[in-house]
Motif scaffolding. Structure first.
Motif, PDB file in Angstrom:
ATOM      1  N   GLY A   1     -14.790  -7.519  -5.832  1.00 37.06           N
ATOM      2  CA  GLY A   1     -14.198  -7.598  -7.171  1.00 37.06           C
ATOM      3  C   GLY A   1     -13.204  -6.476  -7.414  1.00 37.06           C
ATOM      4  O   GLY A   1     -12.156  -6.687  -8.020  1.00 37.06           O
ATOM      5  N   GLY A   2     -13.528  -5.274  -6.930  1.00 37.56           N
ATOM      6  CA  GLY A   2     -12.610  -4.143  -7.059  1.00 37.56           C
ATOM      7  C   GLY A   2     -11.319  -4.373  -6.303  1.00 37.56           C
ATOM      8  O   GLY A   2     -10.226  -4.108  -6.817  1.00 37.56           O
ATOM      9  N   TRP A   3     -11.426  -4.858  -5.064  1.00 40.68           N
ATOM     10  CA  TRP A   3     -10.215  -5.162  -4.277  1.00 40.68           C
ATOM     11  C   TRP A   3      -9.367  -6.221  -4.979  1.00 40.68           C
ATOM     12  O   TRP A   3      -8.136  -6.104  -5.044  1.00 40.68           O
ATOM     13  CB  TRP A   3     -10.582  -5.653  -2.874  1.00 40.68           C
ATOM     14  N   ASP A   4     -10.021  -7.251  -5.519  1.00 43.42           N
ATOM     15  CA  ASP A   4      -9.290  -8.312  -6.224  1.00 43.42           C
ATOM     16  C   ASP A   4      -8.558  -7.759  -7.448  1.00 43.42           C
ATOM     17  O   ASP A   4      -7.414  -8.121  -7.721  1.00 43.42           O
ATOM     18  CB  ASP A   4     -10.237  -9.441  -6.649  1.00 43.42           C
ATOM     19  N   GLU A   5      -9.224  -6.860  -8.187  1.00 43.11           N
ATOM     20  CA  GLU A   5      -8.596  -6.251  -9.363  1.00 43.11           C
ATOM     21  C   GLU A   5      -7.378  -5.422  -8.972  1.00 43.11           C
ATOM     22  O   GLU A   5      -6.346  -5.461  -9.651  1.00 43.11           O
ATOM     23  CB  GLU A   5      -9.607  -5.373 -10.106  1.00 43.11           C
ATOM     24  N   VAL A   6      -7.487  -4.658  -7.887  1.00 43.35           N
ATOM     25  CA  VAL A   6      -6.346  -3.853  -7.432  1.00 43.35           C
ATOM     26  C   VAL A   6      -5.161  -4.764  -7.115  1.00 43.35           C
ATOM     27  O   VAL A   6      -4.027  -4.480  -7.507  1.00 43.35           O
ATOM     28  CB  VAL A   6      -6.721  -2.992  -6.198  1.00 43.35           C
ATOM     29  N   GLN A   7      -5.420  -5.870  -6.434  1.00 38.75           N
ATOM     30  CA  GLN A   7      -4.327  -6.786  -6.082  1.00 38.75           C
ATOM     31  C   GLN A   7      -3.665  -7.384  -7.325  1.00 38.75           C
ATOM     32  O   GLN A   7      -2.448  -7.565  -7.361  1.00 38.75           O
ATOM     33  CB  GLN A   7      -4.848  -7.909  -5.160  1.00 38.75           C
ATOM     34  N   ARG A   8      -4.464  -7.664  -8.365  1.00 37.83           N
ATOM     35  CA  ARG A   8      -3.912  -8.253  -9.594  1.00 37.83           C
ATOM     36  C   ARG A   8      -3.000  -7.291 -10.357  1.00 37.83           C
ATOM     37  O   ARG A   8      -2.061  -7.711 -11.004  1.00 37.83           O
ATOM     38  CB  ARG A   8      -5.038  -8.727 -10.510  1.00 37.83           C
ATOM     39  N   VAL A   9      -3.299  -5.990 -10.307  1.00 34.48           N
ATOM     40  CA  VAL A   9      -2.525  -5.029 -11.102  1.00 34.48           C
ATOM     41  C   VAL A   9      -1.558  -4.185 -10.278  1.00 34.48           C
ATOM     42  O   VAL A   9      -0.837  -3.366 -10.825  1.00 34.48           O
ATOM     43  CB  VAL A   9      -3.442  -4.086 -11.919  1.00 34.48           C
TER      44      VAL A   9
ATOM     45  N   GLY B   1      -6.154   4.424  -4.493  1.00 34.66           N
ATOM     46  CA  GLY B   1      -4.861   5.089  -4.337  1.00 34.66           C
ATOM     47  C   GLY B   1      -4.075   4.570  -3.153  1.00 34.66           C
ATOM     48  O   GLY B   1      -2.867   4.327  -3.247  1.00 34.66           O
ATOM     49  N   ASP B   2      -4.753   4.373  -2.034  1.00 33.09           N
ATOM     50  CA  ASP B   2      -4.067   3.842  -0.848  1.00 33.09           C
ATOM     51  C   ASP B   2      -3.588   2.414  -1.070  1.00 33.09           C
ATOM     52  O   ASP B   2      -2.464   2.067  -0.699  1.00 33.09           O
ATOM     53  CB  ASP B   2      -4.989   3.908   0.371  1.00 33.09           C
ATOM     54  N   ALA B   3      -4.433   1.586  -1.684  1.00 24.98           N
ATOM     55  CA  ALA B   3      -4.054   0.189  -1.934  1.00 24.98           C
ATOM     56  C   ALA B   3      -2.864   0.080  -2.887  1.00 24.98           C
ATOM     57  O   ALA B   3      -2.091  -0.871  -2.809  1.00 24.98           O
ATOM     58  CB  ALA B   3      -5.248  -0.587  -2.485  1.00 24.98           C
ATOM     59  N   LEU B   4      -2.705   1.066  -3.760  1.00 21.00           N
ATOM     60  CA  LEU B   4      -1.577   1.061  -4.699  1.00 21.00           C
ATOM     61  C   LEU B   4      -0.337   1.726  -4.105  1.00 21.00           C
ATOM     62  O   LEU B   4       0.681   1.840  -4.773  1.00 21.00           O
ATOM     63  CB  LEU B   4      -1.981   1.753  -6.004  1.00 21.00           C
ATOM     64  N   GLY B   5      -0.427   2.183  -2.865  1.00 25.64           N
ATOM     65  CA  GLY B   5       0.720   2.776  -2.194  1.00 25.64           C
ATOM     66  C   GLY B   5       0.988   4.221  -2.550  1.00 25.64           C
ATOM     67  O   GLY B   5       2.070   4.741  -2.295  1.00 25.64           O
TER      68      GLY B   5
ATOM     69  N   ASP C   1     -14.322   5.367 -23.469  1.00 25.79           N
ATOM     70  CA  ASP C   1     -14.492   4.259 -22.529  1.00 25.79           C
ATOM     71  C   ASP C   1     -13.273   4.202 -21.614  1.00 25.79           C
ATOM     72  O   ASP C   1     -12.149   4.012 -22.099  1.00 25.79           O
ATOM     73  CB  ASP C   1     -14.645   2.950 -23.314  1.00 25.79           C
ATOM     74  N   VAL C   2     -13.478   4.402 -20.334  1.00 26.58           N
ATOM     75  CA  VAL C   2     -12.390   4.343 -19.356  1.00 26.58           C
ATOM     76  C   VAL C   2     -12.661   3.160 -18.441  1.00 26.58           C
ATOM     77  O   VAL C   2     -13.643   3.154 -17.701  1.00 26.58           O
ATOM     78  CB  VAL C   2     -12.289   5.657 -18.541  1.00 26.58           C
ATOM     79  N   ARG C   3     -11.810   2.170 -18.513  1.00 29.20           N
ATOM     80  CA  ARG C   3     -11.980   0.950 -17.723  1.00 29.20           C
ATOM     81  C   ARG C   3     -11.369   1.099 -16.341  1.00 29.20           C
ATOM     82  O   ARG C   3     -10.390   1.834 -16.165  1.00 29.20           O
ATOM     83  CB  ARG C   3     -11.295  -0.225 -18.426  1.00 29.20           C
ATOM     84  N   PRO C   4     -11.915   0.392 -15.348  1.00 28.93           N
ATOM     85  CA  PRO C   4     -11.314   0.430 -14.018  1.00 28.93           C
ATOM     86  C   PRO C   4      -9.833   0.054 -14.058  1.00 28.93           C
ATOM     87  O   PRO C   4      -9.435  -0.876 -14.764  1.00 28.93           O
ATOM     88  CB  PRO C   4     -12.118  -0.610 -13.233  1.00 28.93           C
ATOM     89  N   LEU C   5      -9.029   0.815 -13.352  1.00 25.49           N
ATOM     90  CA  LEU C   5      -7.587   0.610 -13.197  1.00 25.49           C
ATOM     91  C   LEU C   5      -6.790   0.812 -14.479  1.00 25.49           C
ATOM     92  O   LEU C   5      -5.621   0.457 -14.547  1.00 25.49           O
ATOM     93  CB  LEU C   5      -7.293  -0.756 -12.562  1.00 25.49           C
ATOM     94  N   SER C   6      -7.402   1.403 -15.497  1.00 23.27           N
ATOM     95  CA  SER C   6      -6.649   1.760 -16.699  1.00 23.27           C
ATOM     96  C   SER C   6      -5.892   3.059 -16.430  1.00 23.27           C
ATOM     97  O   SER C   6      -6.227   3.807 -15.515  1.00 23.27           O
ATOM     98  CB  SER C   6      -7.582   1.928 -17.897  1.00 23.27           C
ATOM     99  N   THR C   7      -4.840   3.303 -17.198  1.00 25.60           N
ATOM    100  CA  THR C   7      -4.085   4.546 -17.051  1.00 25.60           C
ATOM    101  C   THR C   7      -4.196   5.373 -18.324  1.00 25.60           C
ATOM    102  O   THR C   7      -4.262   4.833 -19.431  1.00 25.60           O
ATOM    103  CB  THR C   7      -2.594   4.289 -16.748  1.00 25.60           C
ATOM    104  N   THR C   8      -4.230   6.674 -18.144  1.00 27.54           N
ATOM    105  CA  THR C   8      -4.287   7.632 -19.244  1.00 27.54           C
ATOM    106  C   THR C   8      -3.337   8.766 -18.893  1.00 27.54           C
ATOM    107  O   THR C   8      -3.409   9.316 -17.801  1.00 27.54           O
ATOM    108  CB  THR C   8      -5.712   8.204 -19.392  1.00 27.54           C
ATOM    109  N   THR C   9      -2.440   9.102 -19.808  1.00 28.52           N
ATOM    110  CA  THR C   9      -1.445  10.133 -19.521  1.00 28.52           C
ATOM    111  C   THR C   9      -1.615  11.336 -20.450  1.00 28.52           C
ATOM    112  O   THR C   9      -1.752  11.186 -21.657  1.00 28.52           O
ATOM    113  CB  THR C   9      -0.018   9.570 -19.661  1.00 28.52           C
TER     114      THR C   9
END
Length: 197
Positions: free
Chosen positions: A30-38, A63-67, A167-175
């Motif tokens: 599920g994590g790999w699938d989410e990375v591919q979607r975003v 990080g590696d999967a996102l390049g 609440d920090v969701r998987p693959l969310s961004t915070t700056t």
């Protein structure tokens, strides 16, 4: 000059209720699938001047999967949970209910033999504060949700109890923008819009 540090929450390695303290498991399917979607949305963050990640397998893999090809930062590791390492909150509660209650109530306590919440927040804050501005103005860091919550509590100078309300969701961004001991939370836009480094 100020820094812009964008945290990307690592993709998941388990369902939410099965999350474990100091979880060293790799990404699940599920994590790999989410990375591919975003990936297309988060890929622009790879243009950051510096790219880091937590030492966990799922943070490195995200990080590696996102390049990003991130550099592992030990200071961005999850809270040291001592003898509760690898347990879920429910498992720790079943074994040591009073100790868990004490840990949840007092950010200075460490009944598990690891780090207190205050020590954890200070460690992550120390990492933020030692990012040299002259090394580059844009930083991306893939980290566990717990690390991002600790960074937000530190940056906003919020009471430690605030940690439990973020609440920090998987693959969310915070700056966060700013420099040592002077940080601001930045909202980059609506979900689905391209991320900016």
């Amino acid at each position: 000059m100020s820094l812009r540090v964008t945290f990307v929450a690592a993709a998941r390695s388990s369902p939410l209720l099965a999350e474990r303290f100091e979880d060293d498991r790799p990404l699940d399917q599920g994590g790999w699938d989410e990375v591919q979607r975003v990936a297309a949305v988060l890929l622009p963050l790879a243009a950051a001047d510096l790219r880091f990640c937590s030492p966990t397998p799922r943070s490195r893999a995200t990080g590696d999967a996102l390049g990003y090809t991130p550099l592992v930062q030990p200071a961005l590791r999850d809270c040291g949970m001592g003898r509760w390492r690898g347990l879920t909150l429910g498992e720790a509660m079943a074994r040591e209910p009073q100790a868990v209650d004490a840990w949840l109530a007092d950010p200075r306590s460490s009944p598990h033999g690891g780090e207190s919440m205050m020590e954890f927040i200070s460690r992550v804050g120390g990492w933020l504060d030692t990012r040299p501005v002259e090394d580059g103005g844009r930083v991306v860091a893939v980290a566990e949700p717990a690390v991002i919550r600790a960074a937000l509590v530190y940056a906003l100078k919020a009471p430690p109890s605030t940690y439990w309300n973020i609440d920090v969701r998987p693959l969310s961004t915070t700056t966060l923008t700013g420099q040592a001991r002077r940080w601001n939370l930045r909202f980059d836009g609506a979900p689905g819009q391209p991320a900016r480094a």
